[in-house]
Motif scaffolding. Structure first.
Motif, PDB file in Angstrom:
ATOM      1  N   GLU A 232       1.049  -1.063  -0.265  1.00 60.26           N
ATOM      2  CA  GLU A 232      -0.031  -0.236  -0.007  1.00 60.26           C
ATOM      3  C   GLU A 232       0.584   1.333   0.366  1.00 60.26           C
ATOM      4  OE1 GLU A 232      -0.729  -2.389   2.137  1.00 60.26           O
ATOM      5  OE2 GLU A 232      -2.543  -3.705   1.551  1.00 60.26           O
ATOM      6  N   LEU A 233       2.116   1.270   0.989  1.00 59.81           N
ATOM      7  CA  LEU A 233       3.251   2.358   0.787  1.00 59.81           C
ATOM      8  C   LEU A 233       3.206   2.745  -0.621  1.00 59.81           C
ATOM      9  CD1 LEU A 233       5.524   1.248   3.914  1.00 59.81           C
ATOM     10  CD2 LEU A 233       3.602   3.265   3.183  1.00 59.81           C
ATOM     11  N   ILE A 234       3.646   1.809  -1.295  1.00 56.04           N
ATOM     12  CA  ILE A 234       4.501   1.933  -3.035  1.00 56.04           C
ATOM     13  C   ILE A 234       3.435   2.204  -3.578  1.00 56.04           C
ATOM     14  CG2 ILE A 234       5.216   0.209  -5.155  1.00 56.04           C
ATOM     15  CD1 ILE A 234       6.708  -1.148  -3.319  1.00 56.04           C
ATOM     16  N   VAL A 235       1.729   1.913  -3.303  1.00 55.25           N
ATOM     17  CA  VAL A 235       0.788   2.041  -4.548  1.00 55.25           C
ATOM     18  C   VAL A 235       0.509   3.687  -3.798  1.00 55.25           C
ATOM     19  CG1 VAL A 235      -1.383   2.315  -4.932  1.00 55.25           C
ATOM     20  CG2 VAL A 235      -0.123  -0.042  -4.270  1.00 55.25           C
ATOM     21  N   PHE A 236       0.026   4.509  -2.699  1.00 60.79           N
ATOM     22  CA  PHE A 236      -0.058   5.543  -2.665  1.00 60.79           C
ATOM     23  C   PHE A 236       0.748   6.466  -3.359  1.00 60.79           C
ATOM     24  CE2 PHE A 236      -3.096   3.463   0.592  1.00 60.79           C
ATOM     25  CZ  PHE A 236      -4.436   4.115  -0.280  1.00 60.79           C
ATOM     26  N   ALA A 237       2.291   5.992  -3.008  1.00 59.94           N
ATOM     27  CA  ALA A 237       3.260   6.994  -3.487  1.00 59.94           C
ATOM     28  C   ALA A 237       3.710   6.702  -5.131  1.00 59.94           C
ATOM     29  CB  ALA A 237       4.278   6.237  -2.930  1.00 59.94           C
ATOM     30  N   THR A 238       2.530   5.676  -5.475  1.00 61.30           N
ATOM     31  CA  THR A 238       3.156   5.932  -7.336  1.00 61.30           C
ATOM     32  C   THR A 238       1.477   6.788  -7.201  1.00 61.30           C
ATOM     33  OG1 THR A 238       1.972   4.055  -7.093  1.00 61.30           O
ATOM     34  CG2 THR A 238       4.461   4.502  -7.514  1.00 61.30           C
ATOM     35  N   LEU A 239       0.324   6.371  -7.127  1.00 61.67           N
ATOM     36  CA  LEU A 239      -0.336   7.023  -7.127  1.00 61.67           C
ATOM     37  C   LEU A 239      -1.431   8.790  -6.938  1.00 61.67           C
ATOM     38  CD1 LEU A 239      -3.249   4.401  -6.372  1.00 61.67           C
ATOM     39  CD2 LEU A 239      -2.260   5.369  -8.473  1.00 61.67           C
ATOM     40  N   SER A 240      -0.535   9.270  -5.486  1.00 61.69           N
ATOM     41  CA  SER A 240      -0.471  10.664  -5.031  1.00 61.69           C
ATOM     42  C   SER A 240      -0.381  11.289  -6.153  1.00 61.69           C
ATOM     43  CB  SER A 240       0.402  10.337  -3.441  1.00 61.69           C
ATOM     44  OG  SER A 240      -0.647   9.948  -3.376  1.00 61.69           O
ATOM     45  N   PRO A 241       1.236  10.910  -6.646  1.00 63.28           N
ATOM     46  CA  PRO A 241       2.032  11.980  -7.606  1.00 63.28           C
ATOM     47  C   PRO A 241       1.399  12.375  -8.872  1.00 63.28           C
ATOM     48  CG  PRO A 241       3.946  10.488  -6.448  1.00 63.28           C
ATOM     49  CD  PRO A 241       2.480  10.355  -5.948  1.00 63.28           C
ATOM     50  N   ILE A 242       0.651  10.921  -8.977  1.00 67.64           N
ATOM     51  CA  ILE A 242      -0.344  10.830 -11.011  1.00 67.64           C
ATOM     52  C   ILE A 242      -1.235  11.941 -10.511  1.00 67.64           C
ATOM     53  CG2 ILE A 242      -1.470   9.342 -12.521  1.00 67.64           C
ATOM     54  CD1 ILE A 242       0.467   7.345 -11.893  1.00 67.64           C
ATOM     55  N   MET A 243      -1.957  12.022  -9.918  1.00 69.04           N
ATOM     56  CA  MET A 243      -3.115  12.281  -9.153  1.00 69.04           C
ATOM     57  C   MET A 243      -2.868  13.784  -9.270  1.00 69.04           C
ATOM     58  SD  MET A 243      -5.532  12.492  -5.751  1.00 69.04           S
ATOM     59  CE  MET A 243      -4.337  13.427  -5.155  1.00 69.04           C
ATOM     60  N   PHE A 244      -1.707  14.509  -8.588  1.00 69.69           N
ATOM     61  CA  PHE A 244      -1.343  15.667  -9.080  1.00 69.69           C
ATOM     62  C   PHE A 244      -0.814  15.974  -9.760  1.00 69.69           C
ATOM     63  CE2 PHE A 244      -0.247  15.175  -3.633  1.00 69.69           C
ATOM     64  CZ  PHE A 244      -1.752  16.266  -3.740  1.00 69.69           C
ATOM     65  N   VAL A 245       0.012  15.391 -10.729  1.00 73.33           N
ATOM     66  CA  VAL A 245      -0.049  16.132 -12.535  1.00 73.33           C
ATOM     67  C   VAL A 245      -0.568  16.386 -12.856  1.00 73.33           C
ATOM     68  CG1 VAL A 245       1.233  15.266 -14.325  1.00 73.33           C
ATOM     69  CG2 VAL A 245       2.336  15.064 -11.628  1.00 73.33           C
ATOM     70  N   LEU A 246      -2.305  15.215 -13.129  1.00 73.52           N
ATOM     71  CA  LEU A 246      -3.099  15.214 -13.268  1.00 73.52           C
ATOM     72  C   LEU A 246      -4.607  16.186 -13.348  1.00 73.52           C
ATOM     73  CD1 LEU A 246      -4.234  11.366 -14.548  1.00 73.52           C
ATOM     74  CD2 LEU A 246      -3.123  13.159 -15.800  1.00 73.52           C
ATOM     75  N   LEU A 247      -4.572  16.486 -11.616  1.00 72.13           N
ATOM     76  CA  LEU A 247      -5.545  17.145 -11.660  1.00 72.13           C
ATOM     77  C   LEU A 247      -4.926  18.689 -11.414  1.00 72.13           C
ATOM     78  CD1 LEU A 247      -6.709  16.311  -8.157  1.00 72.13           C
ATOM     79  CD2 LEU A 247      -7.895  16.470 -10.033  1.00 72.13           C
ATOM     80  N   PHE A 248      -3.520  19.290 -11.193  1.00 73.12           N
ATOM     81  CA  PHE A 248      -3.383  20.122 -11.269  1.00 73.12           C
ATOM     82  C   PHE A 248      -3.064  20.536 -13.362  1.00 73.12           C
ATOM     83  CE2 PHE A 248      -2.164  19.675  -7.168  1.00 73.12           C
ATOM     84  CZ  PHE A 248      -2.700  21.007  -6.962  1.00 73.12           C
ATOM     85  N   ARG A 249      -2.408  19.657 -13.276  1.00 73.40           N
ATOM     86  CA  ARG A 249      -2.963  19.980 -15.122  1.00 73.40           C
ATOM     87  C   ARG A 249      -3.493  20.343 -15.644  1.00 73.40           C
ATOM     88  NH1 ARG A 249      -2.831  21.638 -19.716  1.00 73.40           N
ATOM     89  NH2 ARG A 249      -1.470  20.164 -21.364  1.00 73.40           N
ATOM     90  N   TYR A 250      -4.825  20.099 -15.824  1.00 75.32           N
ATOM     91  CA  TYR A 250      -5.973  19.928 -15.993  1.00 75.32           C
ATOM     92  C   TYR A 250      -7.394  20.653 -15.717  1.00 75.32           C
ATOM     93  CZ  TYR A 250      -4.071  16.382 -19.588  1.00 75.32           C
ATOM     94  OH  TYR A 250      -4.066  15.641 -20.743  1.00 75.32           O
TER      95      TYR A 250
END
Length: 267
Positions: free
Chosen positions: A27-45
Motif C-alpha cells: 500500500e505504501l508503494i501504491v500511494f507513493a505512486t498514485l498520489s504524484p499521478i493524481m497531482f499532475v493530472l489534477l493541476f495540469r487539467y
C-alpha cells in the motif's frame, strides 16, 4: 574499523530494513505512486485550463512546482515513521543492538530519499505524457533532479526532529500539514508571483520552495523571457539559494535530531 565506517554500515542496514518494510506493505508503494499521478493530472487539467502562462505551456511551468511540492510533503513520512517506531517501542529494541546512534536516523532518511526518487520518476513519466518536456541538456536535467533530491533529504532531517519531539504519527502529520501547506502554496509553485499582494510576494520570493522551483525550471529549460522575473536575490540565484538552505537545514537538524534521538531513546 573506524567509527565512521561503522556508522555508514549500520545506516545502510537500517535503510535496507526500511525498504524491505515498504516492499512488504505494498500500500505504501501504491500511494507513493498514485498520489504524484493524481497531482499532475489534477493541476495540469484543472489549473492548466484556467491559467495562461505567456511564452510557455502550463505543463512545463507546472511540473517543477509539482516536483517541489511532492518532495516537501514527502518529508513528513520521515517524521511520522520515526514517531511510529518510538510509539511501538521499536527504537528501544534498536538501542539494545551494538549500532551507531545515528544509524536509525540515517537509515530512515535515506530510505525516504529512495521513495522521493520513485515519486519523481513517476511524476516525470506522467508529465511527459501530458506535455511536459525537458529543454535543457542532459547534465542540466540531472542537476535539476539532484537538487530536488538534496532539498528533499534536508527536509527529511527537519521532519525527523519533529517526529522525535512529537512522538505521535497522527500529530506529526497534522502539525506538518499546517506548516507545509502554506509553504508550498505561498510560492511560485503553481502560478507566477507577479500579481501577489506585496507582502505575500515578498514572502513567496524568499520562500526556499520558490527557489527550488525556480532552480528546477531553469535547469530543465522550462522558462520563458520575463517569466518569473524578479529583482529578488533569491530568485536571481535560485540554485545557490537552494544549496544554502539545504546546507543550513542539514547543519542544524542532523546533529540536533541525533541528540534528541539519544535523549528520547534513553528515557
Amino acid at each position: 574499523m573506524s567509527s565512521l565506517s561503522v556508522a555508514v554500515e549500520d545506516g545502510l542496514t537500517i535503510t535496507r530494513r526500511n525498504l524491505v518494510k515498504v516492499k512488504r506493505v505494498p500500500e505504501l508503494i501504491v500511494f507513493a505512486t498514485l498520489s504524484p499521478i493524481m497531482f499532475v493530472l489534477l493541476f495540469r487539467y484543472v489549473f492548466g485550463s484556467a491559467i495562461p502562462i505567456q511564452g510557455i505551456s502550463y505543463a512545463e511551468f507546472l511540473l517543477p512546482g509539482i516536483f517541489a511540492q511532492t518532495i516537501v510533503f514527502g518529508s513528513t513520512i520521515t517524521g511520522a515513521s520515526l514517531a511510529e517506531d518510538l510509539q511501538k517501542g521499536l527504537i528501544d529494541r534498536f538501542r539494545s543492538l551494538p549500532m551507531a546512534p545515528s544509524a536509525v536516523l540515517v537509515g530512515r532518511t535515506v530510505a525516504d530519499l529512495a521513495l522521493n526518487a520513485l515519486s519523481i520518476v513517476v511524476m516525470g513519466v506522467t508529465g511527459l505524457i501530458v506535455g511536459w518536456r525537458i529543454r535543457s541538456s542532459l547534465g542540466e536535467a540531472l542537476a535539476g533532479f539532484a537538487l530536488l533530491l538534496l532539498f528533499a533529504y534536508a527536509m527529511s532531517w527537519l521532519m525527523a526532529t519533529v517526529g522525535l519531539l512529537v512522538r505521535a504519527p497522527e500529530v506529526v502529520q497534522q502539525a506538518s500539514f499546517i506548516v507545509i501547506f502554506p509553504l508550498t502554496f505561498i510560492a511560485n509553485t503553481f502560478v507566477p508571483t507577479n500579481n501577489f499582494p506585496t507582502v505575500l510576494k515578498w514572502i513567496a520570493d524568499w520562500n526556499p520552495v520558490s527557489a527550488v522551483v525556480q532552480a528546477a525550471r531553469e535547469l530543465f529549460g522550462n522558462t520563458a523571457p520575463g517569466l518569473g522575473a524578479s529583482d529578488t536575490w533569491s530568485l536571481q540565484h535560485p540554485v545557490l539559494y537552494t544549496l544554502i538552505w539545504s546546507a543550513l537545514l542539514l547543519a542544524v537538524f542532523v546533529p540536533l535530531s541525533v541528540r534528541i534521538y539519544q535523549r528520547t531513546a534513553s528515557r
